[in-house]
Scaffold this active site. Structure first.
Site, short mmCIF file in Angstrom:
data_model
loop_
_atom_site.label_atom_id
_atom_site.label_comp_id
_atom_site.label_asym_id
_atom_site.label_seq_id
_atom_site.Cartn_x
_atom_site.Cartn_y
_atom_site.Cartn_z
N HIS A 115 0.81 -1.21 0.00
CA HIS A 115 0.00 0.00 0.00
C HIS A 115 0.85 1.27 0.00
O HIS A 115 0.34 2.33 -0.37
CB HIS A 115 -0.95 0.01 1.21
N GLY A 116 2.07 1.20 0.42
CA GLY A 116 2.88 2.40 0.39
C GLY A 116 4.18 2.27 1.15
O GLY A 116 4.32 1.42 2.03
#
Length: 482
Positions: free
Chosen positions: A326-327
């Site tokens: 996700h990041g």
């Protein structure tokens, strides 16, 4: 272009008419049209990154052919690992290089070692995580002899870059989508109407629910602000609704768009906030990613078949990778670890598959036990979302300290609080419609079917009116950044 923009409102009907009128029942021409449309759609974001998408496509297309044609197992294995490494390098350089360099530099600085490691400061290509995973699943399936390599570049490139799913999924499988691209597609009125209905509901989720919740979540997650625990908790609630409305709204628009074109995409959400435990939540949230990690990482690692400690390790690996996917931020990693801690007790006690049915199926209201499970699961999930949304770990701890303090029992107070109360009414209306439609693929699939047609039309007009009159600030979809 955004799904909720005027540009897309012009783009989609244009493609729809060309697809069914100029290219009808000519599969190759339909596929070529949609490939060109998909490349144009992607180039509207940043034309420079179109070349990166094409490079990724050519890479996996060519290596897929080499894997299938390899004369020996060792040659097949070499081609396979070459694809894995190149895809990971591609993703790692753009998405994770700066994160790891900064983390290493800070760690060394903490022990008195100064370095001159520099970051690349690259712009993250939109959708790179999604189309990279499309390519990886294709190559893995060829290596495992689940599918044959595709020899038609147009069809393969279409599979990777089909515009509804290109930016934020669902993450498709070649085993599911490629056969559809080979088959003759004919226009079906009922399917098209259903697709339009799903697009309508997706726009409502995004424009009316997610964007309005974002107004208050952004205020309450301002790192410089100081609020009571009750205000922060309300902000976390708004973000929980925002991210669900935003991402599932995108998925509904994507799936509905594909249905207009005679193509069925994988379902991505199944009313996750009505889950009775965390295991059920993860079977219902971002389904295409969850099943991707299950099939291509968890099972190859041994799943739960190699003893207790290996099961624990594999579970943590899956959630850590999910957080990192996700990041590139420690907040996402902590979010993943926290969800692993939620999930593990159910797995170890053998209760992770006890809720496979639809909650309160055939009943208007849940039982007390079901309601308690839904409330507890939503609370745990909302706490985890605080880490997901916070700017940093320090920011997340600041919010949690306030939430678990006596200020939790104060009345919420922050700018625009009165508008927030109005928004809560919208949210509960939305959740009620979702609850009524929880047995269908999307909430309004069969809404009011037993009622006269005038009632159904009035409901759709009401939804349309709310989309135009209650729209918040036009925000980019959250998952575009991943």
């Amino acid at each position: 272009m955004l799904f909720n923009s005027i540009n897309y409102a012009i783009f989609l009907p244009t493609i729809f008419l060309l697809y069914w009128l100029a290219c009808r029942q000519r599969v190759r021409l339909q596929n070529l049209l949609l490939l060109v449309a998909s490349y144009f759609f992607y180039a509207c974001w940043d034309w420079r990154f179109l070349f990166l998408l094409i490079f990724s496509t050519i890479l996996n297309f060519g290596i897929g052919i080499q894997i299938e044609g390899a004369k020996t197992p060792s040659a097949k294995r070499r081609w396979f690992w070459l694809s894995i490494c190149l895809n990971m390098v591609l993703l790692g350089v753009f998405k994770y290089y700066d994160f790891f360099v900064l983390s290493l530099r800070d760690s060394l600085s903490g022990i008195g070692v100064e370095t001159n490691l520099s970051t690349l400061d690259l712009i993250l290509p939109i959708g790179i995580s999604f189309y990279t995973f499309h390519g990886l699943s294709y190559v893995i399936d060829i290596y495992l002899d689940r599918i044959r390599s595709e020899r038609n570049y147009i069809d393969y490139a279409f599979f990777v870059s089909f515009f509804p799913l290109l930016i934020a999924g669902p993450i498709e499988r070649a085993t599911h989508l490629l056969p559809q691209l080979k088959a003759t597609r004919t226009f079906d009125y009922d399917t098209a109407v259903d697709g339009m209905r799903q697009i309508l509901w997706g726009l409502f989720k995004k424009i009316v629910i997610a964007d309005n919740c974002a107004r208050f979540a952004n205020i309450l997650f301002d790192p410089a602000a100081e609020y009571s625990g009750s205000s922060y908790l309300l902000g976390a609630f708004f973000f929980s609704i925002q991210i669900y409305g935003d991402f599932s709204g995108y998925s509904d628009i994507a799936i509905g768009t594909a249905r207009l074109l005679g193509i069925n995409l994988l379902r991505n959400f199944a009313y996750p906030y009505f889950s009775r435990d965390i295991a059920e939540f993860w079977r219902r949230w971002h389904i295409s990613l969850t099943t991707w990690f299950r099939d291509y990482l968890y099972f190859p690692l041994g799943g739960n078949r190699r003893g207790l400690w290996r099961t624990v390790l594999n579970t943590f690996i899956i959630f850590l990778v999910s957080g990192l996917w996700h990041g590139a931020n420690w907040t996402f990693i902590v979010w993943g670890v926290l969800n692993a801690c939620y999930f593990l007790p159910l797995l170890l006690l053998g209760k992770n598959r006890q809720h496979l049915d639809i909650v309160a199926k055939g009943r208007r209201f849940p039982s007390f036990t079901e309601f308690r499970g839904i409330t507890f699961t939503f609370t745990l999930t909302t706490i985890a979302w605080i880490f997901f949304r916070a700017e940093s770990l320090t920011h997340a701890w600041k919010i949690l300290r306030a939430v678990f303090s006596p200020s939790l029992f104060q009345w919420p107070s922050f700018p625009t609080i009165n508008y927030a109360y109005v928004n809560l009414i919208l949210v509960f209306f939305f959740l009620w419609i979702e609850w009524l439609g929880r047995e269908e693929p999307y909430a309004i699939a069969k809404f009011g079917q037993s009622r006269p047609a005038v009632v159904r039309v009035a409901f759709y007009l009401l939804i349309g009116f709310m989309i135009f009159s209650l729209q918040g600030r036009q925000n980019q979809f959250i998952y575009f950044q991943f």
